[in-house]
Design a protein around this motif. Structure first.
Motif, PDB file in Angstrom:
ATOM      1  N   LYS A   1      -8.673  -4.098  -4.563  1.00 15.41           N
ATOM      2  CA  LYS A   1      -7.465  -3.343  -4.235  1.00 15.41           C
ATOM      3  C   LYS A   1      -7.690  -1.854  -4.434  1.00 15.41           C
TER       4      LYS A   1
ATOM      5  N   PHE B   1      -7.691   3.697   2.260  1.00 14.12           N
ATOM      6  CA  PHE B   1      -6.395   4.038   2.825  1.00 14.12           C
ATOM      7  C   PHE B   1      -6.111   5.532   2.672  1.00 14.12           C
TER       8      PHE B   1
ATOM      9  N   GLY C   1      -9.757  -0.625  -1.496  1.00 16.17           N
ATOM     10  CA  GLY C   1      -8.891  -0.575  -0.319  1.00 16.17           C
ATOM     11  C   GLY C   1      -7.957   0.619  -0.354  1.00 16.17           C
ATOM     12  N   TYR C   2      -7.452   0.943  -1.538  1.00 14.50           N
ATOM     13  CA  TYR C   2      -6.555   2.093  -1.691  1.00 14.50           C
ATOM     14  C   TYR C   2      -7.297   3.396  -1.415  1.00 14.50           C
TER      15      TYR C   2
ATOM     16  N   SER D   1       2.532   6.724  -6.827  1.00 11.92           N
ATOM     17  CA  SER D   1       1.483   7.548  -7.424  1.00 11.92           C
ATOM     18  C   SER D   1       1.775   9.041  -7.277  1.00 11.92           C
TER      19      SER D   1
ATOM     20  N   MET E   1       0.825  -1.183   0.000  1.00 10.14           N
ATOM     21  CA  MET E   1       0.000   0.000   0.000  1.00 10.14           C
ATOM     22  C   MET E   1       0.879   1.260   0.000  1.00 10.14           C
ATOM     23  N   TRP E   2       1.891   1.275   0.847  1.00 14.40           N
ATOM     24  CA  TRP E   2       2.767   2.459   0.904  1.00 14.40           C
ATOM     25  C   TRP E   2       3.539   2.632  -0.395  1.00 14.40           C
ATOM     26  N   LYS E   3       3.954   1.506  -0.958  1.00 14.26           N
ATOM     27  CA  LYS E   3       4.703   1.551  -2.213  1.00 14.26           C
ATOM     28  C   LYS E   3       3.835   2.162  -3.324  1.00 14.26           C
ATOM     29  N   ARG E   4       2.584   1.764  -3.366  1.00 15.08           N
ATOM     30  CA  ARG E   4       1.656   2.296  -4.361  1.00 15.08           C
ATOM     31  C   ARG E   4       1.439   3.791  -4.145  1.00 15.08           C
ATOM     32  N   LEU E   5       1.328   4.207  -2.894  1.00 11.13           N
ATOM     33  CA  LEU E   5       1.127   5.627  -2.599  1.00 11.13           C
ATOM     34  C   LEU E   5       2.330   6.453  -3.042  1.00 11.13           C
TER      35      LEU E   5
ATOM     36  N   PHE F   1      -2.773   1.264 -12.363  1.00 11.41           N
ATOM     37  CA  PHE F   1      -3.655   0.876 -11.262  1.00 11.41           C
ATOM     38  C   PHE F   1      -4.988   0.356 -11.760  1.00 11.41           C
TER      39      PHE F   1
ATOM     40  N   HIS G   1      -5.561  -3.434 -11.725  1.00  9.89           N
ATOM     41  CA  HIS G   1      -5.656  -4.148 -10.460  1.00  9.89           C
ATOM     42  C   HIS G   1      -7.117  -4.532 -10.211  1.00  9.89           C
TER      43      HIS G   1
END
Length: 54
Positions: A25, A32, A28-29, A8, A1-5, A18, A21
């Motif tokens: 997901k 988050f 959920g993002y 982005s 999750m942090w990696k995706r943030l 994204f 996905h």
């Protein structure tokens, strides 16, 4: 999750990826991100209430 943030924030290519996905997901993002957005407001509210009580 942090990696995706973090990705982005600086890479439009990763944002475009994204959409491939699963929907779970993505939801959920979004939850988050909304949690991160409400943390400063919640902290400010708690501090203000604490100061008013004492």
């Amino acid at each position: 999750m942090w990696k995706r943030l973090l990705r982005s924030l600086y890479s439009p290519i990763h944002i475009a990826r994204f959409r491939f996905h699963p929907i779970g997901k993505a939801i959920g993002y979004v939850f988050f991100l909304s949690l991160i957005a409400t943390l400063p407001i919640a902290i400010y509210f708690i501090i203000t209430v604490d100061e008013q009580i004492y």
